[in-house]
Design a protein around this motif. Sequence first.
Motif, mmCIF file in Angstrom:
data_model
loop_
_atom_site.group_PDB
_atom_site.id
_atom_site.type_symbol
_atom_site.label_atom_id
_atom_site.label_comp_id
_atom_site.label_asym_id
_atom_site.label_seq_id
_atom_site.Cartn_x
_atom_site.Cartn_y
_atom_site.Cartn_z
ATOM 1 N N GLN A 45 9.402 -0.947 5.008
ATOM 2 C CA GLN A 45 9.120 -2.327 5.384
ATOM 3 C C GLN A 45 8.481 -3.186 4.299
ATOM 4 O O GLN A 45 8.596 -4.408 4.344
ATOM 5 C CB GLN A 45 8.213 -2.332 6.624
ATOM 6 N N ALA A 46 7.822 -2.595 3.332
ATOM 7 C CA ALA A 46 7.089 -3.388 2.343
ATOM 8 C C ALA A 46 7.997 -3.796 1.189
ATOM 9 O O ALA A 46 8.431 -2.964 0.405
ATOM 10 C CB ALA A 46 5.899 -2.600 1.813
ATOM 11 N N ARG A 47 8.284 -5.083 1.099
ATOM 12 C CA ARG A 47 9.073 -5.610 -0.014
ATOM 13 C C ARG A 47 8.177 -6.272 -1.059
ATOM 14 O O ARG A 47 8.514 -6.337 -2.230
ATOM 15 C CB ARG A 47 10.098 -6.623 0.498
ATOM 16 N N SER A 48 7.029 -6.792 -0.603
ATOM 17 C CA SER A 48 6.073 -7.430 -1.501
ATOM 18 C C SER A 48 4.706 -7.387 -0.849
ATOM 19 O O SER A 48 4.568 -7.089 0.339
ATOM 20 C CB SER A 48 6.476 -8.883 -1.797
ATOM 21 N N GLN A 79 6.135 -6.818 -6.119
ATOM 22 C CA GLN A 79 7.421 -7.129 -5.504
ATOM 23 C C GLN A 79 8.449 -6.106 -5.977
ATOM 24 O O GLN A 79 8.560 -5.822 -7.170
ATOM 25 C CB GLN A 79 7.884 -8.537 -5.898
ATOM 26 N N ASN A 207 4.481 -8.703 2.678
ATOM 27 C CA ASN A 207 5.719 -9.426 2.435
ATOM 28 C C ASN A 207 5.550 -10.938 2.274
ATOM 29 O O ASN A 207 6.299 -11.722 2.851
ATOM 30 C CB ASN A 207 6.730 -9.135 3.556
#
Length: 228
Positions: A45-48, A79, A207
Motif C-alpha cells: 500500500q505504501a507508494r510515498s 517515493q 501516500n
Amino acid sequence: MTNNFEQRRSVLGWGVSLLLAAAVWSLALPAHADSVDLLAQFMKQARSGRADFTQVVTSPSRAGQTPRAKTSSGRFEFQRPGKFRFDYRKPFVQTLVADGQTLWLHDVDLNQVTARAQSQVLGSTPAALLTGASDLQTLKNDFQFTPEPDRDGLQWVRATPQSPDGQIRSVMVGLRAAPSGPELAVLDVQDSLGQRSVLTFTGFELNPVLPASTFVFKAPAGVDVIRP
C-alpha cells in the motif's frame, strides 16, 4: 581529511531503514496478524510518505570510555521507485537526496556535495530494497523477517540481512496499536561497525502527493562537488 560521505554513511543504514515501517501508520491490521503481516501490508500500500524524525546514534563503547550519543532531527520523504530525501535541521544542516540514479549528500558546514551512483552506494541496504521493492516476498530475497516478543507495549519485528557482508546487521521495528491502525513507535538499527541508531518519528503522512522537485538536487553555486 576523511571523506565526508564516509563520515555520514551511517545515515544510509538507519535513515532509510525508517522506510521499512513508516507507511504502516494508518494501515488497518487484522487482529490475528503479526508484525510481519504488517510489513506485507506496507509493501502493498505504501507508494510515498513523509514524517518528522529524531535520531539518536550511539557509537561502540571503548575501554574506559562511556559510549557517545549524538541526537539529530529533521524531515524525510520517499517515493517509489528508488527516491527519497532526508533534510537534517539540527544540530547541523545537511541534505541527502536519492533521485533514482544518483545519491547526493550536501553538507552545508563543509560547503561540500558528494555525488555517487545510487546503485553502487546502496546495494542491498534497506534503502534500495524498501524504495524499490513492490512486495514482501521480494524483500525476503535479501532479508529474513522474524516476529519478536512484545515489550514496552509495542509489537516488534526483526529484519536481518541474508548476507553478513552488508552495512546493516539488523533492524528492529517497534509498532504500537492505534485507532487508525498500527503506528510506528521505534526503529532500532544496528550496523556492522557496532553503531546503534534509534529513531522515533511523528506526523507521518501516508501516500502524499509529492512534487517531482522534491527529489531533484542541484548543487548550490560555489559548492565543491566530489564524485568518488
